[in-house]
Design a protein around this motif. Structure first.
Motif, PDB file in Angstrom:
ATOM      1  N   ALA A 139       0.821  -1.209   0.000  1.00 40.60           N
ATOM      2  CA  ALA A 139       0.000   0.000   0.000  1.00 40.60           C
ATOM      3  C   ALA A 139       0.857   1.261   0.000  1.00 40.60           C
ATOM      4  O   ALA A 139       0.460   2.294  -0.543  1.00 40.60           O
ATOM      5  CB  ALA A 139      -0.932   0.002   1.213  1.00 40.60           C
ATOM      6  N   ASN A 140       2.047   1.181   0.567  1.00 41.29           N
ATOM      7  CA  ASN A 140       2.980   2.308   0.644  1.00 41.29           C
ATOM      8  C   ASN A 140       4.200   2.087  -0.253  1.00 41.29           C
ATOM      9  O   ASN A 140       5.285   2.592   0.037  1.00 41.29           O
ATOM     10  CB  ASN A 140       3.428   2.504   2.096  1.00 41.29           C
ATOM     11  N   ARG A 141       4.025   1.348  -1.346  1.00 41.46           N
ATOM     12  CA  ARG A 141       5.163   0.927  -2.166  1.00 41.46           C
ATOM     13  C   ARG A 141       5.984   2.058  -2.768  1.00 41.46           C
ATOM     14  O   ARG A 141       7.116   1.868  -3.156  1.00 41.46           O
ATOM     15  CB  ARG A 141       4.727  -0.049  -3.246  1.00 41.46           C
ATOM     16  N   HIS A 142       5.445   3.250  -2.835  1.00 38.07           N
ATOM     17  CA  HIS A 142       6.205   4.366  -3.412  1.00 38.07           C
ATOM     18  C   HIS A 142       7.118   5.023  -2.383  1.00 38.07           C
ATOM     19  O   HIS A 142       7.982   5.823  -2.754  1.00 38.07           O
ATOM     20  CB  HIS A 142       5.253   5.373  -4.052  1.00 38.07           C
ATOM     21  N   SER A 143       6.948   4.675  -1.112  1.00 41.13           N
ATOM     22  CA  SER A 143       7.813   5.242  -0.071  1.00 41.13           C
ATOM     23  C   SER A 143       8.461   4.187   0.812  1.00 41.13           C
ATOM     24  O   SER A 143       9.463   4.456   1.465  1.00 41.13           O
ATOM     25  CB  SER A 143       7.017   6.216   0.803  1.00 41.13           C
ATOM     26  N   ALA A 144       7.941   2.960   0.832  1.00 40.53           N
ATOM     27  CA  ALA A 144       8.486   1.896   1.681  1.00 40.53           C
ATOM     28  C   ALA A 144       9.704   1.261   1.032  1.00 40.53           C
ATOM     29  O   ALA A 144       9.879   1.305  -0.190  1.00 40.53           O
ATOM     30  CB  ALA A 144       7.417   0.833   1.929  1.00 40.53           C
ATOM     31  N   CYS A 145      10.534   0.641   1.851  1.00 44.56           N
ATOM     32  CA  CYS A 145      11.688  -0.095   1.336  1.00 44.56           C
ATOM     33  C   CYS A 145      11.184  -1.281   0.520  1.00 44.56           C
ATOM     34  O   CYS A 145      10.377  -2.076   1.007  1.00 44.56           O
ATOM     35  CB  CYS A 145      12.555  -0.576   2.495  1.00 44.56           C
ATOM     36  N   PRO A 146      11.650  -1.425  -0.726  1.00 44.87           N
ATOM     37  CA  PRO A 146      11.120  -2.476  -1.597  1.00 44.87           C
ATOM     38  C   PRO A 146      11.820  -3.824  -1.470  1.00 44.87           C
ATOM     39  O   PRO A 146      11.511  -4.738  -2.217  1.00 44.87           O
ATOM     40  CB  PRO A 146      11.364  -1.894  -2.997  1.00 44.87           C
ATOM     41  N   PHE A 147      12.756  -3.951  -0.521  1.00 43.62           N
ATOM     42  CA  PHE A 147      13.598  -5.145  -0.471  1.00 43.62           C
ATOM     43  C   PHE A 147      13.272  -6.066   0.690  1.00 43.62           C
ATOM     44  O   PHE A 147      12.849  -5.633   1.755  1.00 43.62           O
ATOM     45  CB  PHE A 147      15.072  -4.761  -0.371  1.00 43.62           C
ATOM     46  N   GLY A 148      13.522  -7.326   0.460  1.00 41.74           N
ATOM     47  CA  GLY A 148      13.569  -8.329   1.503  1.00 41.74           C
ATOM     48  C   GLY A 148      14.956  -8.936   1.453  1.00 41.74           C
ATOM     49  O   GLY A 148      15.531  -9.087   0.374  1.00 41.74           O
ATOM     50  N   ILE A 149      15.504  -9.249   2.609  1.00 38.98           N
ATOM     51  CA  ILE A 149      16.820  -9.894   2.664  1.00 38.98           C
ATOM     52  C   ILE A 149      16.634 -11.216   3.393  1.00 38.98           C
ATOM     53  O   ILE A 149      16.243 -11.250   4.555  1.00 38.98           O
ATOM     54  CB  ILE A 149      17.858  -9.010   3.368  1.00 38.98           C
ATOM     55  N   CYS A 150      16.885 -12.296   2.678  1.00 36.42           N
ATOM     56  CA  CYS A 150      16.731 -13.635   3.222  1.00 36.42           C
ATOM     57  C   CYS A 150      18.112 -14.222   3.503  1.00 36.42           C
ATOM     58  O   CYS A 150      18.970 -14.264   2.614  1.00 36.42           O
ATOM     59  CB  CYS A 150      15.982 -14.519   2.229  1.00 36.42           C
ATOM     60  N   LEU A 151      18.307 -14.645   4.720  1.00 41.07           N
ATOM     61  CA  LEU A 151      19.563 -15.280   5.110  1.00 41.07           C
ATOM     62  C   LEU A 151      19.371 -16.788   5.153  1.00 41.07           C
ATOM     63  O   LEU A 151      18.269 -17.286   5.262  1.00 41.07           O
ATOM     64  CB  LEU A 151      19.998 -14.782   6.492  1.00 41.07           C
ATOM     65  N   ARG A 152      20.469 -17.486   5.113  1.00 39.63           N
ATOM     66  CA  ARG A 152      20.451 -18.932   5.312  1.00 39.63           C
ATOM     67  C   ARG A 152      21.590 -19.263   6.266  1.00 39.63           C
ATOM     68  O   ARG A 152      22.552 -18.505   6.383  1.00 39.63           O
ATOM     69  CB  ARG A 152      20.609 -19.667   3.994  1.00 39.63           C
ATOM     70  N   SER A 153      21.488 -20.397   6.926  1.00 40.85           N
ATOM     71  CA  SER A 153      22.552 -20.824   7.825  1.00 40.85           C
ATOM     72  C   SER A 153      23.780 -21.183   7.020  1.00 40.85           C
ATOM     73  O   SER A 153      23.685 -21.673   5.894  1.00 40.85           O
ATOM     74  CB  SER A 153      22.100 -22.034   8.635  1.00 40.85           C
TER      75      SER A 153
ATOM     76  N   LEU B  51       8.589  -0.010   7.804  1.00 36.03           N
ATOM     77  CA  LEU B  51       8.517   0.003   6.346  1.00 36.03           C
ATOM     78  C   LEU B  51       9.724   0.650   5.695  1.00 36.03           C
ATOM     79  O   LEU B  51       9.929   0.507   4.492  1.00 36.03           O
ATOM     80  CB  LEU B  51       7.245   0.721   5.897  1.00 36.03           C
ATOM     81  N   ASN B  52      10.558   1.333   6.474  1.00 38.20           N
ATOM     82  CA  ASN B  52      11.735   1.993   5.918  1.00 38.20           C
ATOM     83  C   ASN B  52      12.959   1.069   5.911  1.00 38.20           C
ATOM     84  O   ASN B  52      14.050   1.495   5.546  1.00 38.20           O
ATOM     85  CB  ASN B  52      12.052   3.274   6.700  1.00 38.20           C
ATOM     86  N   GLU B  53      12.787  -0.184   6.315  1.00 42.49           N
ATOM     87  CA  GLU B  53      13.883  -1.148   6.314  1.00 42.49           C
ATOM     88  C   GLU B  53      13.491  -2.369   5.493  1.00 42.49           C
ATOM     89  O   GLU B  53      12.298  -2.646   5.299  1.00 42.49           O
ATOM     90  CB  GLU B  53      14.201  -1.594   7.745  1.00 42.49           C
ATOM     91  N   PRO B  54      14.495  -3.138   5.045  1.00 47.74           N
ATOM     92  CA  PRO B  54      14.152  -4.368   4.333  1.00 47.74           C
ATOM     93  C   PRO B  54      13.447  -5.350   5.270  1.00 47.74           C
ATOM     94  O   PRO B  54      13.690  -5.342   6.477  1.00 47.74           O
ATOM     95  CB  PRO B  54      15.504  -4.929   3.889  1.00 47.74           C
ATOM     96  N   LEU B  55      12.592  -6.175   4.710  1.00 45.21           N
ATOM     97  CA  LEU B  55      12.000  -7.261   5.456  1.00 45.21           C
ATOM     98  C   LEU B  55      13.092  -8.310   5.631  1.00 45.21           C
ATOM     99  O   LEU B  55      13.650  -8.808   4.648  1.00 45.21           O
ATOM    100  CB  LEU B  55      10.805  -7.844   4.695  1.00 45.21           C
ATOM    101  N   LEU B  56      13.438  -8.622   6.863  1.00 41.15           N
ATOM    102  CA  LEU B  56      14.513  -9.569   7.158  1.00 41.15           C
ATOM    103  C   LEU B  56      13.915 -10.924   7.507  1.00 41.15           C
ATOM    104  O   LEU B  56      12.963 -11.006   8.281  1.00 41.15           O
ATOM    105  CB  LEU B  56      15.346  -9.079   8.343  1.00 41.15           C
ATOM    106  N   PHE B  57      14.482 -11.968   6.946  1.00 42.21           N
ATOM    107  CA  PHE B  57      14.032 -13.307   7.309  1.00 42.21           C
ATOM    108  C   PHE B  57      15.126 -14.321   7.048  1.00 42.21           C
ATOM    109  O   PHE B  57      16.084 -14.062   6.319  1.00 42.21           O
ATOM    110  CB  PHE B  57      12.730 -13.684   6.611  1.00 42.21           C
ATOM    111  N   GLN B  58      15.014 -15.453   7.713  1.00 40.07           N
ATOM    112  CA  GLN B  58      15.961 -16.542   7.537  1.00 40.07           C
ATOM    113  C   GLN B  58      15.173 -17.829   7.376  1.00 40.07           C
ATOM    114  O   GLN B  58      14.276 -18.115   8.166  1.00 40.07           O
ATOM    115  CB  GLN B  58      16.916 -16.657   8.713  1.00 40.07           C
ATOM    116  N   THR B  59      15.507 -18.584   6.343  1.00 36.10           N
ATOM    117  CA  THR B  59      14.818 -19.840   6.090  1.00 36.10           C
ATOM    118  C   THR B  59      15.597 -20.996   6.719  1.00 36.10           C
ATOM    119  O   THR B  59      16.824 -21.012   6.672  1.00 36.10           O
ATOM    120  CB  THR B  59      14.655 -20.102   4.586  1.00 36.10           C
ATOM    121  N   PRO B  60      14.892 -21.958   7.286  1.00 41.51           N
ATOM    122  CA  PRO B  60      15.571 -23.096   7.886  1.00 41.51           C
ATOM    123  C   PRO B  60      16.065 -24.093   6.839  1.00 41.51           C
ATOM    124  O   PRO B  60      16.872 -24.956   7.115  1.00 41.51           O
ATOM    125  CB  PRO B  60      14.483 -23.731   8.760  1.00 41.51           C
TER     126      PRO B  60
END
Length: 172
Positions: free
Chosen positions: A28-42, A77-86
């Motif tokens: 909904a805020n795509r014109h101002s929110a951070c557009p990235f997700g950063i996925c980590l792995r072990s 919303l001003n930071e990337p969505l951070l996640f780590q997959t198992p």
């Protein structure tokens, strides 16, 4: 892994099981929110340590016994969505029958620099700081969000700038 956040089905993104990820709000805020997700792995199969505070996301497509660790900063919303997959592995660690092609037609081999440009680079959460501290990427302040990806030490001196349509610059 770097992801460009995109919502195909807003109703699904705003559903109870997905709402906490903030995907609907980011869209909904795509014109101002951070557009990235950063996925980590072990780094290793036995080490499931997540470098940031997180909550367990159980998306509908995973078995009930599995979850994805999502950063507790997912509401920012001003930071990337951070996640780590198992279940994540380096692409060169998959068995041949599940491996994706690793040879790039331009001979690119490895990401050697990942730098995010952000309008809020001087005001980041402890979760995002933990990712930065693990030397996965660096961050610098700039007017608009952009991800700079450098390959192979950028020895060839080439670059492609996809901004503003796609907030990515590639260097090799």
């Amino acid at each position: 892994m770097i992801e460009m956040l995109w919502v195909h089905n807003l109703k699904e993104a705003e559903s109870e099981s997905i709402r906490r990820t903030g995907l609907g709000e980011r869209w909904a805020n795509r014109h101002s929110a951070c557009p990235f997700g950063i996925c980590l792995r072990s780094v290793t199969a036995n080490n499931r340590t997540v470098p940031f505070s997180h909550w367990a996301y159980r998306p509908p497509y995973l078995p009930e016994t599995m979850s994805i660790a999502v950063g507790t900063n997912s509401n920012l919303l001003n930071e990337p969505l951070l996640f780590q997959t198992p279940f994540g592995k380096r692409p060169d660690q998959y068995p041949l029958e599940k491996a994706q092609p690793l040879e790039h037609r331009n001979g690119l081999r490895e990401i050697t620099r990942l730098e995010m440009v952000s309008p809020t680079a001087n005001n980041i959460s402890p979760e995002f700081q933990a990712v930065i501290n693990s030397n996965i990427l660096t961050i610098r302040e700039g007017k608009d969000y952009c991800m700079e990806i450098g390959f192979d030490g950028e020895l060839q001196g080439n670059q492609l700038d996809f901004c503003p349509e796609l907030p990515i610059r590639v260097f090799w």
